[in-house]
Design an enzyme around this catalytic site. Structure first.
Site, short mmCIF file in Angstrom:
data_model
loop_
_atom_site.label_atom_id
_atom_site.label_comp_id
_atom_site.label_asym_id
_atom_site.label_seq_id
_atom_site.Cartn_x
_atom_site.Cartn_y
_atom_site.Cartn_z
N ALA A 65 0.86 -1.18 0.00
CA ALA A 65 0.00 0.00 0.00
C ALA A 65 0.90 1.23 0.00
CB ALA A 65 -0.89 -0.02 1.25
N GLY A 109 0.62 -5.11 0.99
CA GLY A 109 -0.58 -5.19 0.17
C GLY A 109 -0.31 -5.83 -1.18
N GLU A 112 -0.54 -9.40 -0.50
CA GLU A 112 -1.96 -9.67 -0.25
C GLU A 112 -2.76 -9.70 -1.54
OE1 GLU A 112 -2.15 -6.46 2.58
OE2 GLU A 112 -2.48 -7.89 4.22
N GLU A 132 4.97 -5.17 7.12
CA GLU A 132 4.28 -4.06 7.78
C GLU A 132 4.78 -3.78 9.20
OE1 GLU A 132 2.87 -6.45 6.02
OE2 GLU A 132 1.16 -5.70 4.87
C1 LIG Z 1 -9.57 -4.97 -7.18
C2 LIG Z 1 -9.33 -4.94 -5.68
C3 LIG Z 1 -7.87 -5.05 -5.36
C4 LIG Z 1 -7.64 -4.78 -3.92
C5 LIG Z 1 -6.19 -4.76 -3.60
C6 LIG Z 1 -5.99 -4.33 -2.19
C7 LIG Z 1 -4.84 -5.01 -1.56
C8 LIG Z 1 -3.94 -4.10 -0.81
C9 LIG Z 1 -4.58 -3.43 0.34
C10 LIG Z 1 -3.61 -3.05 1.41
C11 LIG Z 1 -4.30 -2.72 2.69
C12 LIG Z 1 -3.43 -2.20 3.81
C13 LIG Z 1 -2.53 -3.23 4.40
C14 LIG Z 1 -1.20 -3.20 3.71
C15 LIG Z 1 -0.21 -2.32 4.12
C16 LIG Z 1 1.05 -2.19 3.37
O1 LIG Z 1 1.24 -2.73 2.27
S1 LIG Z 1 2.25 -1.23 4.14
C17 LIG Z 1 3.60 -1.22 2.97
C18 LIG Z 1 4.32 -2.53 2.92
N1 LIG Z 1 5.45 -2.43 2.02
C19 LIG Z 1 6.69 -2.08 2.44
O2 LIG Z 1 6.92 -1.86 3.60
C20 LIG Z 1 7.76 -1.97 1.37
C21 LIG Z 1 8.26 -0.55 1.30
N2 LIG Z 1 9.30 -0.41 0.30
C22 LIG Z 1 10.59 -0.85 0.54
O3 LIG Z 1 10.92 -1.41 1.56
C23 LIG Z 1 11.58 -0.62 -0.57
O4 LIG Z 1 11.03 0.35 -1.43
C24 LIG Z 1 11.92 -1.88 -1.38
C25 LIG Z 1 10.63 -2.51 -1.90
C26 LIG Z 1 12.69 -2.87 -0.51
C27 LIG Z 1 12.77 -1.48 -2.58
O5 LIG Z 1 13.88 -0.73 -2.11
P1 LIG Z 1 14.79 0.06 -3.18
O6 LIG Z 1 15.13 -0.82 -4.30
O7 LIG Z 1 15.87 0.72 -2.39
O8 LIG Z 1 13.81 1.17 -3.77
P2 LIG Z 1 13.28 2.48 -3.01
O9 LIG Z 1 14.17 3.63 -3.33
O10 LIG Z 1 12.99 2.18 -1.58
O11 LIG Z 1 11.86 2.68 -3.74
C28 LIG Z 1 11.77 3.27 -5.02
C29 LIG Z 1 10.68 4.31 -4.95
O12 LIG Z 1 9.42 3.63 -4.65
C30 LIG Z 1 8.85 4.19 -3.49
N3 LIG Z 1 8.13 3.16 -2.75
C31 LIG Z 1 8.53 1.90 -2.53
N4 LIG Z 1 7.61 1.22 -1.79
C32 LIG Z 1 6.60 2.12 -1.55
C33 LIG Z 1 5.35 2.03 -0.84
N5 LIG Z 1 4.91 0.90 -0.28
N6 LIG Z 1 4.59 3.16 -0.76
C34 LIG Z 1 4.99 4.31 -1.37
N7 LIG Z 1 6.16 4.46 -2.08
C35 LIG Z 1 6.94 3.35 -2.14
C36 LIG Z 1 10.03 4.73 -2.70
O13 LIG Z 1 9.58 5.71 -1.78
C37 LIG Z 1 10.90 5.30 -3.80
O14 LIG Z 1 10.31 6.52 -4.22
P3 LIG Z 1 11.24 7.83 -4.32
O15 LIG Z 1 11.87 7.99 -2.94
O16 LIG Z 1 10.33 8.94 -4.71
O17 LIG Z 1 12.26 7.50 -5.36
#
Ligand SMILES: CCCCCCCCCCCCC/C=C/C(=O)SCCNC(=O)CCNC(=O)[C@H](O)C(C)(C)COP(=O)(O)OP(=O)(O)OC[C@H]1O[C@@H](n2cnc3c(N)ncnc32)[C@H](O)[C@@H]1OP(=O)(O)O
Length: 258
Positions: A65, A109, A112, A132
């Protein structure tokens, strides 16, 4: 419909939905999920579509998410807005099979969403996780419910409590994914698999999806009865007559999907 966060295409009898926020690693925001609901509604209503594939980019299926969008939410913001989960069951309620083609990160997400699909084909680059806890929250769209059912309590509990990732090889071994394929051929393999499913009788495909999913919701006895009644009902289909006649006449069946 114009899509901002998805690429939506028809590939013969397969509907393809590609998450298209590569700069944010396909982070799931409200607007993206709303577009996905619209695309699923469209493919479900289209008699020319027999199966659906959801995929992302090379680096990420979906990194979860959108943290930026939700980081300042209050309890009421999350609760009343039902952030991106208000239509979350639409993948599960879609009566046509939905295949998740996962390369790169499927986290939070994103994992999920992949687990809501009927099965996952993983690239050898895929990494799954429910990290998370590292953000001071927990899964909110099925991670603590579907992951244990897929991989067992021990691995699910460890992953949710430590936030560690699971690579494609471990995911296949644990039963989270159906198969692992080379990243370069993931989309081709997913489309071919979906096309094979879409070549069969659509009502039977839908009945099989319903029966398999019912196994998670009912006792064995109730599930067996549901399956048996569905088997009996298949003898009312034109496609059952065509399928068994084709076998007897030693020719390929031509299903009419009704
Ligand atoms: C038709 C119906 C469909 C329904 C579907 C619904 C399902 C989903 C519902 C969800 C409900 C809520 C419950 C879920 C909660 C969550 O998911 S919380 C988030 C969980 N995820 C994470 O914690 C991962 C976060 N990201 C990272 O740890 C790292 O980005 C990475 C994946 C390990 C990659 O690292 P790296 O290669 O170093 O890249 P980065 O520089 O970190 O990322 C690149 C840019 O992407 C942005 N980014 C990455 N992940 C997210 C994110 N989850 N949200 C927003 N932005 C993200 C990151 O900020 C970078 O952006 P910039 O800084 O602008 O470059």
């Amino acid at each position: 419909m114009e899509y901002q966060y998805l690429i939506v295409e028809r590939r013969e009898r397969v509907g393809l939905i590609q998450l298209n926020r590569p700069k944010q690693l396909n982070a799931l925001c409200d607007a993206l999920v709303d577009e996905m609901v619209a695309a699923l509604d469209d493919f479900e209503a289209d008699d020319g579509i027999g199966a659906i594939v959801i995929t992302g980019s090379e680096k990420a299926f979906a990194a979860g998410a959108d943290i930026t969008a939700m980081k300042d939410f209050s309890h009421m913001d999350a609760y009343r807005g039902d952030y991106i989960t208000r239509n979350w069951e639409r993948v599960k309620t879609c009566r046509k099979p939905v295949v998740a083609a996962v390369a790169g990160y499927a986290l939070g997400g994103g994992c999920e969403l992949a687990m809501m699909c009927d099965f996952i084909l993983a690239a050898d680059s895929a990494q799954f996780g429910q990290p998370e806890i590292k953000l001071g929250t927990l899964p909110g769209a099925g991670g603590t419910q579907r992951l244990p059912r897929a991989v067992g309590k021990a691995k699910a509990m460890e992953m949710c409590l430590t936030g560690r990732l699971m690579n494609a090889e471990e995911a296949e071994r644990a039963g989270l994914v159906a198969r692992v394929v080379p990243a370069a051929s993931l989309l081709e393999e997913a489309l071919a698999t979906a096309a094979r499913i879409a070549s069969f009788s659509l009502p039977v495909v839908m009945m099989i999806k319903e029966a398999v999913n019912r196994s998670f919701e009912s006792s064995l006895q109730e599930g067996l009865l549901f399956e048996r009644r569905s088997f009996h009902a298949s003898f009312g289909l034109e496609d059952q007559k065509e399928g068994m006649a084709a076998f007897s006449e030693k020719r390929p069946p031509e299903f009419r999907h009704r």
